[in-house]
Design an enzyme around this catalytic site. Structure first.
Site, mmCIF file in Angstrom:
data_model
loop_
_atom_site.group_PDB
_atom_site.id
_atom_site.type_symbol
_atom_site.label_atom_id
_atom_site.label_comp_id
_atom_site.label_asym_id
_atom_site.label_seq_id
_atom_site.Cartn_x
_atom_site.Cartn_y
_atom_site.Cartn_z
ATOM 1 N N ASP A 138 0.843 -1.183 0.000
ATOM 2 C CA ASP A 138 0.000 0.000 0.000
ATOM 3 C C ASP A 138 0.887 1.245 0.000
ATOM 4 O OD1 ASP A 138 -2.312 1.877 0.897
ATOM 5 O OD2 ASP A 138 -3.282 -0.072 0.769
ATOM 6 N N HIS A 177 -3.677 5.929 3.913
ATOM 7 C CA HIS A 177 -4.392 4.737 3.443
ATOM 8 C C HIS A 177 -3.723 3.447 3.906
ATOM 9 C CE1 HIS A 177 -5.912 1.809 0.394
ATOM 10 N NE2 HIS A 177 -6.999 2.561 0.408
ATOM 11 N N SER A 204 -11.388 -1.059 0.050
ATOM 12 C CA SER A 204 -10.052 -1.015 0.669
ATOM 13 C C SER A 204 -10.116 -1.356 2.143
ATOM 14 C CB SER A 204 -9.440 0.384 0.517
ATOM 15 O OG SER A 204 -8.955 0.600 -0.782
#
Length: 689
Positions: free
Chosen positions: A35, A108, A473
């Site tokens: 990520d 994220h 996600s």
């Protein structure tokens, strides 16, 4: 990492309890997160005392760089690497956010990591308010960080390099919440570089949980294409963050917010002012919606009219086309010292979709046109104007209530609107594939997780250590963490055994006992869901850890599957995989998946599924069939007794009795004498008899 989904999935009294409590859940398992990096200072990733053996993991090295000094790998973060060759070749990186280190400037990657394996019982505190204590799904699992995405750019080259490195290092699980946004133009979906890289990960014994995509509710938008990765769709939970506005006449209107109340906690009323009634009379700004009604520009307002007031902003064309933002409302409110704001719907654009957002000041989203009309009628009735419409006296008052305390009510799980849908496709021409996608459903709506204070792409969250986000996600790392719990409990299980356990034990019913629903295109609309929205159903960790039977596949089976694709050239498969086509299946549907998908059934077809007893006892199973409309399904044998580690072939004959031009759904249910229930989803287009 969330304050509620462990309870929603019944982990504390289920799998965690079996593994010795949350302080031990996931111990000895390594989850590789590919990520945007990780925030090593976050308490979700703080050092723990580990004594478990992770000798199978050989990649325990820690790259350093900006914001990621030596010592950032602390046992919980067992390894951290970054990959930037692709990014550096594709763009001019911004040194202020595109750090050449494993540090997460975006947020994220930290969010995803904490959902899968964040430490247990971490207080979630934002703007001095505690929203509860959060835990990852596998709070004792180790995290191996592979940064491949940067705020300015992400490239396939870096992502593939990261996956390869994770596999080489020996991770048990890969959590993948990044990837291509659509099918490759120049090759079959299964043969893209990305998907072949995931095939090699599966060959090496790595379980891959992959986000299904966020392009729902349109059909065939799923971007987890291949049968060797587990595509995860997203749903809600029954947790709601509601807020309300109290009008001066006593009327209470409910909305959505995630902020504290106005001064007085709902007991003190403040002047209520419509944005366009508070503009500078001689302002030189454009008379466009973003200036006159969307509260985007502080310079448009008369400060004396808005100071200490609750301002009514409108969801107008700027919000519809994406040029106006809540962040700009907040900045305007801060600059001019609003007491609070309301964002109301207008008839011209209809109801809008409101999601809770962490507001630094009191704010509430009124997404319903009907509720917005109630507020506006009260406002106009109490506001005095002259014959030209100019305000003579503001007479409307309001306060907003507490919006940070959750309630637990309503239907759940419901498939989220944004969650990408099947059916799966084989190419950019949207030719249908004989693979069920998504595979399974997990919470992905309004999920608390760790964050990076830099928050390079979401300025509203700058300075925050936690964020409440929605997306597949967020769903994928739930399944990655649950897979880690299953791997801990059953160390010898292969990825396909884990995938089978997760899917065959899932449920397609909601908390009210009804068939699961899904959100549609229109706000607040629901329809009965199908396997192309929820896969096999909502994940059930307590049952997945002891599924009774599993359906197993290995690398050579996937090669046989590829070689059996319609109109495929064997050389194409060899070029992509390095493997010859020695023994293709009669049909792609004969891949031993825990589902059966036939995109074009003509007449009759036989498929076979092989089950293995992974329980500790001999068990007798009785098979029942719910045939898809337009078909009959014959199962042989209809009952069987199977010993531990024993295998048995199930022959399934599916016959068309009424041609239908679209998919119809059914299932085979195997009910065991030891209370195991195994569900095999059937998805069929009965084209011709």
């Amino acid at each position: 990492m969330t304050t509620y989904t462990p309870d929603f999935l019944k982990l504390p009294q289920g799998v965690w309890a079996q593994e010795g409590g949350q302080k031990n859940a996931g111990d000895g398992v390594v989850i590789g997160v590919i990520d945007s990096g990780i925030n090593p200072l976050h308490p979700s990733f703080g050092s723990q005392h580990f004594t478990s053996n992770v000798s199978h993991f050989s990649g325990a090295s820690c790259m350093t760089g900006p914001h990621f000094p030596p010592g950032s790998c602390n046992g919980k973060i067992i390894s951290a690497k970054y990959f930037s060759a692709g990014a550096q070749a594709a763009a001019n990186l911004n040194a202020s956010v595109d750090f050449l280190s494993p540090y997460d400037a975006d947020g994220h990657g930290s969010h995803v990591s904490s959902i899968a394996a964040g430490n247990a019982d971490v207080p979630v505190i934002v703007n001095d308010f505690c929203y509860g204590r959060a835990s990852g799904m596998a709070p004792r699992a180790r995290i191996a960080v592979y940064k491949a995405i940067y705020p300015s750019v992400g490239t396939l080259a870096d992502v593939v390099a990261a996956i390869d490195q994770a596999v080489r290092d020996g991770v048990d699980i890969i959590s993948l919440s990044i990837g291509p946004s659509k099918a490759a133009e120049d090759t079959l979906t299964f043969l893209s570089i990305f998907d072949i890289t995931l095939l090699f990960a599966r060959k090496a014994g790595v379980f891959v949980a992959q986000a299904a995509g966020n392009s729902g509710p349109s059909s065939s938008t799923v971007v987890s294409f291949s049968p060797w990765s587990v595509g995860v769709a997203a749903c809600n939970t029954d947790r709601r963050y509601t807020a309300s506005i109290i009008l001066g006449n006593g009327t209470v209107v409910d909305g959505v917010g995630l902020s504290g109340p106005t001064f007085g906690n709902g007991t003190v009323f403040h002047k209520l002012v419509l944005a366009k009634d508070a503009l500078k009379t001689n302002g030189t700004f454009p008379r466009t919606p973003e200036y006159i009604e969307e509260c985007q520009h502080p310079e448009a307002f008369d400060p004396t009219k808005v100071f200490g007031s609750v301002i009514i902003c409108k969801f107008s064309e700027g919000f519809l086309n994406g040029t106006s933002t809540l962040s700009n409302i907040i900045e305007t409110a801060k600059a001019l010292k609003f007491e609070g704001f309301i964002l109301t719907a207008i008839p011209r654009y209809g109801d809008y979709i409101a999601e809770p957002v962490l507001f630094a000041i009191s704010g509430i989203l009124i997404s319903s046109v009907a509720d917005s009309k109630v507020i506006m009628q009260y406002y106009e009735n109490r506001t005095k104007r002259d014959e030209k419409g100019t305000i003579i006296e503001f007479g409307a008052w309001a306060s907003t209530g507490e919006g940070r305390v959750a309630s637990f009510k309503g239907r759940s799980p419901v498939v989220s609107r944004f969650s990408s849908r099947g059916p799966d496709i084989i190419d950019a021409n949207r030719s249908l594939a004989d693979v069920l996608k998504p595979d399974v459903l997990a919470p992905g709506h309004q999920i608390w997780g760790a964050w990076s204070p830099i928050s390079a792409k979401l300025p509203m969250l700058t300075g925050h250590n936690f964020a409440l986000l929605s997306g597949t996600s967020m769903a994928a790392p739930h399944v990655a963490g649950i897979a880690a719990l299953i791997k801990q409990h059953n160390p010898s299980w292969t990825p396909s055994m884990i995938a089978s356990a997760i899917t065959t034990t899932s449920s397609k019913y909601d908390n009210l006992g009804d068939p699961m629903m899904a959100e549609g295109y229109e706000p607040h609309s629901l329809h009965r869901s199908t396997p192309f929205e929820y896969g096999a159903g909502i994940v059930n960790p307590s049952r997945a850890i002891d599924p009774g039977l599993v359906l197993s596949t290995d690398y050579v089976d996937f090669i046989s599957f590829l070689c059996s694709l319609p109109n495929i050239d064997a050389n194409t498969i060899t070029t992509a995989t390095g493997e010859p086509c020695k023994s293709p299946f009669d049909y792609p549907s004969n891949l031993n998946l825990p589902s059966v998908t036939i995109s074009e059934l003509k007449g009759s077809m036989y498929v076979r599924r092989t089950v293995m007893n992974v329980g500790n006892s001999t068990e007798t199973y009785l098979g029942s069939v719910l045939a898809p409309n337009g078909t009959t399904v014959n199962l042989n044998p209809t009952w069987f007794t199977i010993s531990p580690q024993g295998t048995l072939d199930l022959d399934i004959q599916i016959n068309v009795v009424q041609p239908i031009k679209d998919f119809r759904f059914g299932e085979i249910v195997l009910t065991g004498s030891m209370d195991h229930i195994v569900r095999i989803t059937l998805s069929v287009v009965p084209v011709s008899a």
